[in-house]
Design an enzyme around this catalytic site. Structure first.
Site, PDB file in Angstrom:
ATOM      1  N   GLN A  79       8.379 -25.655 -12.095  1.00 32.02           N
ATOM      2  CA  GLN A  79       9.363 -26.003 -10.886  1.00 32.02           C
ATOM      3  C   GLN A  79       9.104 -25.210  -9.644  1.00 32.02           C
ATOM      4  O   GLN A  79       9.326 -25.572  -8.696  1.00 32.02           O
ATOM      5  CB  GLN A  79      10.976 -25.837 -11.118  1.00 32.02           C
ATOM      6  CG  GLN A  79      11.570 -26.668 -12.529  1.00 32.02           C
ATOM      7  CD  GLN A  79      11.227 -26.316 -13.780  1.00 32.02           C
ATOM      8  OE1 GLN A  79      10.424 -25.394 -13.990  1.00 32.02           O
ATOM      9  NE2 GLN A  79      12.265 -26.563 -14.640  1.00 32.02           N
TER      10      GLN A  79
ATOM     11  N   ASN B  46      19.975 -18.304 -15.665  1.00 35.18           N
ATOM     12  CA  ASN B  46      19.081 -19.039 -14.825  1.00 35.18           C
ATOM     13  C   ASN B  46      17.696 -19.462 -15.789  1.00 35.18           C
ATOM     14  O   ASN B  46      17.714 -18.972 -16.799  1.00 35.18           O
ATOM     15  CB  ASN B  46      18.978 -18.326 -13.525  1.00 35.18           C
ATOM     16  CG  ASN B  46      18.198 -19.218 -12.568  1.00 35.18           C
ATOM     17  OD1 ASN B  46      18.643 -20.373 -12.442  1.00 35.18           O
ATOM     18  ND2 ASN B  46      16.949 -18.855 -11.830  1.00 35.18           N
TER      19      ASN B  46
ATOM     20  N   ASP C 124      22.386 -21.220 -12.925  1.00 32.18           N
ATOM     21  CA  ASP C 124      22.993 -22.537 -13.894  1.00 32.18           C
ATOM     22  C   ASP C 124      24.277 -22.363 -14.520  1.00 32.18           C
ATOM     23  O   ASP C 124      25.232 -23.102 -14.731  1.00 32.18           O
ATOM     24  CB  ASP C 124      21.943 -22.777 -15.176  1.00 32.18           C
ATOM     25  CG  ASP C 124      20.911 -23.607 -14.721  1.00 32.18           C
ATOM     26  OD1 ASP C 124      20.006 -22.812 -14.026  1.00 32.18           O
ATOM     27  OD2 ASP C 124      20.755 -24.766 -14.874  1.00 32.18           O
TER      28      ASP C 124
ATOM     29  N   ARG D  87      22.555 -31.727 -20.961  1.00 29.64           N
ATOM     30  CA  ARG D  87      22.156 -30.481 -20.724  1.00 29.64           C
ATOM     31  C   ARG D  87      23.153 -29.361 -20.970  1.00 29.64           C
ATOM     32  O   ARG D  87      24.082 -29.641 -20.267  1.00 29.64           O
ATOM     33  CB  ARG D  87      21.369 -30.377 -19.441  1.00 29.64           C
ATOM     34  CG  ARG D  87      19.941 -31.155 -19.295  1.00 29.64           C
ATOM     35  CD  ARG D  87      19.043 -30.910 -18.334  1.00 29.64           C
ATOM     36  NE  ARG D  87      18.407 -29.770 -18.649  1.00 29.64           N
ATOM     37  CZ  ARG D  87      17.596 -28.978 -17.823  1.00 29.64           C
ATOM     38  NH1 ARG D  87      17.559 -29.201 -16.802  1.00 29.64           N
ATOM     39  NH2 ARG D  87      17.196 -27.762 -18.053  1.00 29.64           N
TER      40      ARG D  87
ATOM     41  N   ARG E 125      16.965 -32.634 -11.801  1.00 31.52           N
ATOM     42  CA  ARG E 125      17.225 -31.424 -12.563  1.00 31.52           C
ATOM     43  C   ARG E 125      17.830 -30.212 -11.400  1.00 31.52           C
ATOM     44  O   ARG E 125      17.792 -30.392 -10.166  1.00 31.52           O
ATOM     45  CB  ARG E 125      16.191 -30.800 -13.232  1.00 31.52           C
ATOM     46  CG  ARG E 125      14.838 -31.036 -12.766  1.00 31.52           C
ATOM     47  CD  ARG E 125      14.347 -30.189 -11.598  1.00 31.52           C
ATOM     48  NE  ARG E 125      14.505 -28.877 -11.327  1.00 31.52           N
ATOM     49  CZ  ARG E 125      14.836 -28.209 -10.581  1.00 31.52           C
ATOM     50  NH1 ARG E 125      14.789 -28.690  -9.211  1.00 31.52           N
ATOM     51  NH2 ARG E 125      14.965 -26.738 -10.334  1.00 31.52           N
ATOM     52  N   GLY E 126      18.134 -29.010 -11.877  1.00 35.14           N
ATOM     53  CA  GLY E 126      18.738 -28.138 -10.992  1.00 35.14           C
ATOM     54  C   GLY E 126      20.315 -28.154 -11.040  1.00 35.14           C
ATOM     55  O   GLY E 126      21.047 -29.451 -11.122  1.00 35.14           O
ATOM     56  N   ALA E 127      21.221 -27.149 -11.320  1.00 37.19           N
ATOM     57  CA  ALA E 127      22.439 -27.169 -11.975  1.00 37.19           C
ATOM     58  C   ALA E 127      23.413 -28.100 -11.001  1.00 37.19           C
ATOM     59  O   ALA E 127      23.968 -29.043 -11.308  1.00 37.19           O
ATOM     60  CB  ALA E 127      23.168 -25.615 -12.073  1.00 37.19           C
TER      61      ALA E 127
HETATM   62  O1  MRU Z   1      15.360 -26.886 -15.977  1.00 35.31           O
HETATM   63  P1  MRU Z   1      16.031 -26.904 -14.729  1.00 35.31           P
HETATM   64  O2  MRU Z   1      14.959 -27.208 -13.656  1.00 35.31           O
HETATM   65  O3  MRU Z   1      17.125 -27.541 -14.490  1.00 35.31           O
HETATM   66  O4  MRU Z   1      16.420 -25.338 -14.206  1.00 35.31           O
HETATM   67  C1  MRU Z   1      17.012 -25.072 -12.996  1.00 35.31           C
HETATM   68  C2  MRU Z   1      17.356 -23.624 -12.703  1.00 35.31           C
HETATM   69  O5  MRU Z   1      17.140 -22.829 -13.359  1.00 35.31           O
HETATM   70  C3  MRU Z   1      17.849 -23.383 -11.125  1.00 35.31           C
HETATM   71  O6  MRU Z   1      17.314 -22.116 -10.938  1.00 35.31           O
HETATM   72  C4  MRU Z   1      19.366 -23.396 -11.212  1.00 35.31           C
HETATM   73  O7  MRU Z   1      19.702 -24.775 -11.705  1.00 35.31           O
HETATM   74  C5  MRU Z   1      19.812 -23.446  -9.686  1.00 35.31           C
HETATM   75  S1  MRU Z   1      19.575 -24.846  -8.965  1.00 35.31           S
HETATM   76  C6  MRU Z   1      20.092 -24.408  -7.416  1.00 35.31           C
END
Ligand code: MRU
Length: 353
Positions: A205, A256, A246, A95, A51-53
């Protein structure tokens, strides 16, 4: 594959397999998944094993490569047909909010277009090129994080306590991180900093991942529950906020992790700078403002349980938007691999491309 000693990694391509650290099992276990099918990879993205963009973008690119090398297609035309009919649509459905996913898939599509327009393209060279492009996307993401970290470090004074929300670290990118890239670069520049990590309900997270990776790097980190941030700001315990994103719309509105908007409003109330760190692959100039950003809604179970423990009475519903949108007026600056930009964002964001 289970625990490995020493250095960890978020994801990598090896022997026509995608290996990724299963983030659902952190901090308890460092367990790597070895994925050989597009379906398994898509499910790993959906369940937040990865996960994480930016990391989602890297994983999606590897999904296309996986689809290509594991396909039984016997010619270029058949392979492209299969990728377009099955692989791209499956990955696109995983996603909706992280624009890096669509950015990476577009980049893989463009490569296919370029290669097949050239005379004499054959199946093997197309497969090889897709694998190399996915690895390049991962490598460039890591480099971009380092560059944006260096740019953002100039915003961090010595002795600062930095509040962050969710995990925008090495785990959320090809490596190094965006918000945590800024933290790491400040440390590398010799500044003494500490991080206050919001635990980030419902999937924690901040508590599970941000705390884990900062502790691994011996960067001082303390976790607070999401509801504590305002009180700690009021007490003067937070010097600045840095979060990831994101998707950033053309006017500078930022999607985000849910809860980010509240942090931004609190930061404004307390005169604390609120910075957003993200690579350019997170910027979506096609969307004029944040209201057009698709916000993922996730299932009831993630709120109704903590681990195996049920915390909601049967039959009670939940609201579960996974992201929120922080209007650009709350954002002090946006840090990308091209440097730091400040309001008004619209022109500055366009200038990055
Ligand atoms: O649902 P997630 O854990 O994928 O959400 C991640 C976030 O909101 C992060 O802050 C975002 O993707 C930036 S990651 C460098």
């Amino acid at each position: 594959m289970s625990e490995r000693a020493g250095q960890w990694f978020t994801l990598r391509w090896r022997d026509d397999t995608v290996e990724l650290l299963d983030q659902r099992r952190l901090p308890g276990e460092e367990h790597y998944l070895e994925l050989t099918t597009v379906e398994d990879l898509a499910q790993a993205i959906e369940c937040l094993a990865i996960r994480g963009a930016p990391a989602i973008g890297c994983a999606a690119a590897m999904g296309v490569a996986l689809g290509a090398v594991r396909s039984a297609a016997s010619d270029v035309g058949a392979l492209i047909e299969e990728l377009e009919a099955q692989v791209f649509p499956r990955l696109e459905r995983t996603r909706p909010t992280a624009v890096n996913l669509f950015w990476a898939l577009d980049r893989m599509r463009e490569l296919i277009g370029r290669l097949t327009a050239a005379p004499g393209s054959d199946l093997d060279s197309l497969r090889r090129a897709l694998v190399e492009e996915a690895q390049r996307i991962l490598e460039q993401d890591r480099e971009n994080c380092r560059a944006l970290g260096r740019a953002g470090a100039s915003l961090v004074p010595d002795g600062a306590c930095i509040l962050t929300h969710c995990n925008a670290g090495a785990l959320a990118t090809g490596g190094y991180g965006t918000a945590l890239g800024v933290v790491r670069a400040a440390v590398e520049a010799g500044r003494s900093v500490s991080v206050l990590a919001d635990e980030t309900r419902p999937l924690l997270q901040g508590a599970r991942l941000t705390a884990w990776e900062l502790q691994r790097d011996s960067i001082p980190v303390t976790v607070c529950t999401d509801g504590m941030a305002g009180y700690l700001m009021q007490r003067g315990e937070v010097d600045l906020v840095v979060v990831g994103a994101d998707r950033i719309a053309a006017n500078g509105d930022v999607a985000n992790k849910i809860g980010t908007y509240g942090v931004a409003v609190l930061a404004r109330e307390h005169g604390i700078p609120f910075y957003v760190a993200a690579p350019r692959s997170t910027i979506d100039l096609a969307l004029p403002g944040g209201e057009a950003i698709p916000i993922e809604e996730r299932g009831r179970e993630e709120i109704a349980r903590i681990g195996e423990h049920v915390i909601l009475p049967d039959g009670v519903g939940v609201r579960q938007p996974a992201f929120d949108v922080t209007p650009a007026r709350f954002v002090t600056a946006i840090v990308t691999e091209r440097g730091v930009i400040r309001s008004p964002f619209e022109e500055a964001l366009r200038g990055l491309f």
